[in-house]
Design an enzyme around this catalytic site. Structure first.
Site, PDB file in Angstrom:
ATOM      1  N   GLU A 175     -36.387  31.504  55.195  1.00  0.00           N
ATOM      2  CA  GLU A 175     -37.205  32.857  55.350  1.00  0.00           C
ATOM      3  C   GLU A 175     -38.237  32.730  54.266  1.00  0.00           C
ATOM      4  O   GLU A 175     -37.887  32.896  52.995  1.00  0.00           O
ATOM      5  CB  GLU A 175     -36.230  34.088  55.148  1.00  0.00           C
ATOM      6  CG  GLU A 175     -36.815  35.367  55.602  1.00  0.00           C
ATOM      7  CD  GLU A 175     -37.057  35.291  57.095  1.00  0.00           C
ATOM      8  OE1 GLU A 175     -38.283  35.284  57.385  1.00  0.00           O
ATOM      9  OE2 GLU A 175     -36.087  35.205  57.833  1.00  0.00           O
ATOM     10  N   GLU A 225     -50.718  33.049  50.181  1.00  0.00           N
ATOM     11  CA  GLU A 225     -49.687  34.228  49.990  1.00  0.00           C
ATOM     12  C   GLU A 225     -49.748  34.374  48.456  1.00  0.00           C
ATOM     13  O   GLU A 225     -49.827  33.505  47.649  1.00  0.00           O
ATOM     14  CB  GLU A 225     -48.341  34.135  50.125  1.00  0.00           C
ATOM     15  CG  GLU A 225     -47.140  34.994  49.762  1.00  0.00           C
ATOM     16  CD  GLU A 225     -45.932  34.978  50.373  1.00  0.00           C
ATOM     17  OE1 GLU A 225     -45.539  33.646  49.977  1.00  0.00           O
ATOM     18  OE2 GLU A 225     -45.202  35.860  50.791  1.00  0.00           O
ATOM     19  N   CYS A 283     -42.240  39.575  50.780  1.00  0.00           N
ATOM     20  CA  CYS A 283     -42.734  38.857  51.969  1.00  0.00           C
ATOM     21  C   CYS A 283     -43.236  39.576  53.167  1.00  0.00           C
ATOM     22  O   CYS A 283     -43.909  39.241  53.801  1.00  0.00           O
ATOM     23  CB  CYS A 283     -41.618  37.666  52.368  1.00  0.00           C
ATOM     24  SG  CYS A 283     -40.047  38.250  52.498  1.00  0.00           S
ATOM     25  N   LYS A 294     -25.989  30.818  44.941  1.00  0.00           N
ATOM     26  CA  LYS A 294     -26.936  30.821  43.817  1.00  0.00           C
ATOM     27  C   LYS A 294     -28.173  31.856  43.740  1.00  0.00           C
ATOM     28  O   LYS A 294     -29.243  31.819  44.514  1.00  0.00           O
ATOM     29  CB  LYS A 294     -27.548  29.478  43.966  1.00  0.00           C
ATOM     30  CG  LYS A 294     -28.579  29.329  42.363  1.00  0.00           C
ATOM     31  CD  LYS A 294     -29.822  28.573  42.988  1.00  0.00           C
ATOM     32  CE  LYS A 294     -30.960  28.615  42.165  1.00  0.00           C
ATOM     33  NZ  LYS A 294     -31.353  29.915  41.391  1.00  0.00           N
TER      34      LYS A 294
HETATM   35  C1  UN1 Z   1     -38.644  40.539  51.656  1.00  0.00           C
HETATM   36  O1  UN1 Z   1     -39.845  40.943  51.378  1.00  0.00           O
HETATM   37  O2  UN1 Z   1     -38.117  39.478  51.062  1.00  0.00           O
HETATM   38  O3  UN1 Z   1     -38.876  45.600  55.223  1.00  0.00           O
HETATM   39  C2  UN1 Z   1     -37.810  41.392  52.540  1.00  0.00           C
HETATM   40  C3  UN1 Z   1     -38.688  45.306  54.048  1.00  0.00           C
HETATM   41  C4  UN1 Z   1     -37.746  45.285  53.219  1.00  0.00           C
HETATM   42  C5  UN1 Z   1     -37.382  43.520  53.241  1.00  0.00           C
HETATM   43  C6  UN1 Z   1     -38.057  42.640  52.784  1.00  0.00           C
HETATM   44  N1  UN1 Z   1     -36.717  45.869  53.773  1.00  0.00           N
HETATM   45  O4  UN1 Z   1     -39.976  45.020  53.625  1.00  0.00           O
END
Ligand code: UN1
Length: 494
Positions: free
Chosen positions: A249, A384, A283, A174
């Site tokens: 995550e 965040e 993230c 999904k």
């Molecule tokens: C994310 O922000 O969900 O190193 C992943 C990084 C990217 C991956 C981020 N290659 O920020």
């Protein structure tokens, strides 16, 4: 405008609701990229039946052979890289340079996964009895439910789906409803590479309509989710009552430390990329910069000049550096945080408002924003934000810098700029985060290294690298006794 479908039971099908939703360009909201089926539990049930029917053959397909399909997937993605990057920019806004990187991350993950099919190592150990062999094998788990976000529409699905497949699981996928087109093209590539049709199923729709039925389905054995900590906690709770394996995550509140001995221009390049790349919607975004008081003023002056010079625009323009937000809701969330920051007494050093002149009026643009004079406990330094908002915090020592950095419920990525080897190694040891960069920004994960965080960033699993293959497989322990007689462990040898 294209009409897209679910892929269930080897066929492209309409949802059982027959309702549809639009996928629009966040840089130009009038442009509809496609319409997608708004699915519900019935569609999930059908997708799970399909994935389950494919499992008995797929689990017995030799792992090196499963890996070979992914080599072909990587080749097709390489051929179609530019076209996929352009589609991704149109559907989620980040600039072409970044969407090309996102597709490349998928290609790298494919080639890495392809060879992992030959490396699903078990172990062996001596038995405590004579004429007996002890071994472990990695076994598939069953049907994997994969739920992905919109900020890395190709990279994140590949991080999850490739290792799931190499380990012998089948998939119900999904994707985020903001980026269903890239996800659908990805599934088409898996099928074109020859992966048996029922092995991969995609169901479009909302979190409550499709995500929750996936999490709660008794015949889905393993869940992988990337998204907010709030949703992650509720998924963990459901999986907990079902005793279902889950990898989460979640959020981040990443910080970059700049010590007084650092190369300031290097640190400046780092924070601009870390804080404002992907419009801050990562993230791993740098949302706090922790500056030593001796370089605070000089650094901030340069940082504000460079930030104000960043070029906003439609990501398809090669010279655009910062694209729009994914949608209006995200822009409003960021505006809310900027108001909170002002109320709590932080100073806006630049940005802090929408960018709506000329072509920007058609999209969800916002000026990269810096808050000075931030106290480490303010809301903007704790929660965040998921946008281009950077909080600057002043410190006087390495110890204080690390303590400010660790003052967070999250622990994903982190960074320190220093030439002092003792400071660097102290930071590597004491920072509470899954990833620490030395003289690099908080962004820049490579697909063959473990990716993930501590504290409320996740539940201890890692994506990427070799560790994710353990997540998607069960350990089977085998004892082979070739003594020809009953040997009782712990008893006969004592
Ligand atoms: C994310 O922000 O969900 O190193 C992943 C990084 C990217 C991956 C981020 N290659 O920020």
């Amino acid at each position: 405008m294209e009409t897209y479908f679910n892929h269930i039971n080897g066929e492209w099908t309409e949802s059982s609701t027959a309702e549809r939703f639009d996928n629009r360009n966040p840089a130009n909201w009038n442009e509809i990229i496609g319409t997608f089926p708004k699915s519900d539990k019935k569609d999930v049930d059908a997708a799970v039946r399909s994935a389950r029917s494919a499992y008995s053959d797929w689990r017995l397909t030799p792992a090196p052979k499963r890996g070979e399909y992914l080599k072909v997937v990587g080749d097709i993605m390489t051929e179609r890289k530019e076209e996929l990057a352009r589609l991704m920019t149109r559907e989620m806004g980040k600039v072409l340079k970044e969407t090309r990187g996102d597709v490349q991350e998928g290609i790298d993950t494919a080639y890495y996964a392809a060879t992992e099919g030959r490396r699903l190592f078990g172990r062996n150990a001596p038995s405590e009895m004579p004429n007996k062999v002890n071994l472990t094998f990695r076994m598939p788990i069953g049907v994997a439910g994969i739920i992905t976000p919109w900020n890395f529409p190709m990279a994140i699905p590949t991080w999850k789906i490739f290792p799931a497949l190499v380990c012998g699981n089948t998939v119900v996928f999904k994707p985020a409803s903001d980026t269903p087109a890239t996800a659908t093209e990805f599934v088409k590539i898996l099928l074109e590479a020859g992966i048996p049709p029922n092995v991969v199923n995609i169901v479009h729709g909302t979190g409550s309509g499709v995500g929750a039925p996936i999490v709660n389905h008794p015949d889905i054995n393993v869940i992988s989710f990337t998204g907010s900590s709030a949703v992650g906690k509720s998924i963990a709770a459901s999986c907990g009552t079902q005793l279902k394996r889950v990898s989460l995550e979640l959020g981040g509140k990443n910080a970059q430390i700049v010590m007084d001995d650092a190369d300031l221009d290097l640190a400046l390049d780092g924070v601009l990329w870390g804080a404002f790349g992907t419009t801050g919607q990562r993230c791993t975004e740098t949302s706090r910069i922790i500056l030593h008081k001796k370089i605070y003023d000089t650094f901030i002056d340069k940082l504000v000049v460079r930030t104000e010079a960043l070029k906003l625009g439609n990501g398809l323009n090669e010279d655009a550096e910062v694209g729009p937000f994914i949608n209006e809701g995200q822009r409003e969330t960021v505006e809310k945080y900027v108001e909170i920051g002002k109320k709590e007494g932080a100073d806006i050093l630049c940005g802090g408002e929408r960018a709506e002149s000329g072509d920007l009026a058609d999209g969800f643009f916002y000026k990269p924003t810096i808050f000075g004079g931030v106290d480490q406990n303010m809301t903007i330094a704790q929660e965040e934000i998921f946008g281009p908002v950077l909080s600057v915090i002043k410190i006087g020592s390495l110890e204080e810098a690390i303590s400010v950095l660790n003052n967070s419920i999250y622990g994903l990525s982190s960074s320190i700029y220093t030439w002092d080897i003792n400071s660097a190694f102290t930071a590597m040891r004491d920072i509470e985060a899954g990833i620490t960069y030395v003289n690099g920004p908080t962004i820049g994960a490579e697909c063959h290294m473990p990716f993930g965080g501590m504290k409320e960033t996740g539940n201890g699993h890692r994506e990427g690298g070799w560790e994710v293959y353990e997540f998607y497989s069960e350990t089977k322990t085998i004892y082979v006794d070739f003594s020809g007689k009953l040997q009782k462990a712990q008893i006969d040898n004592r």
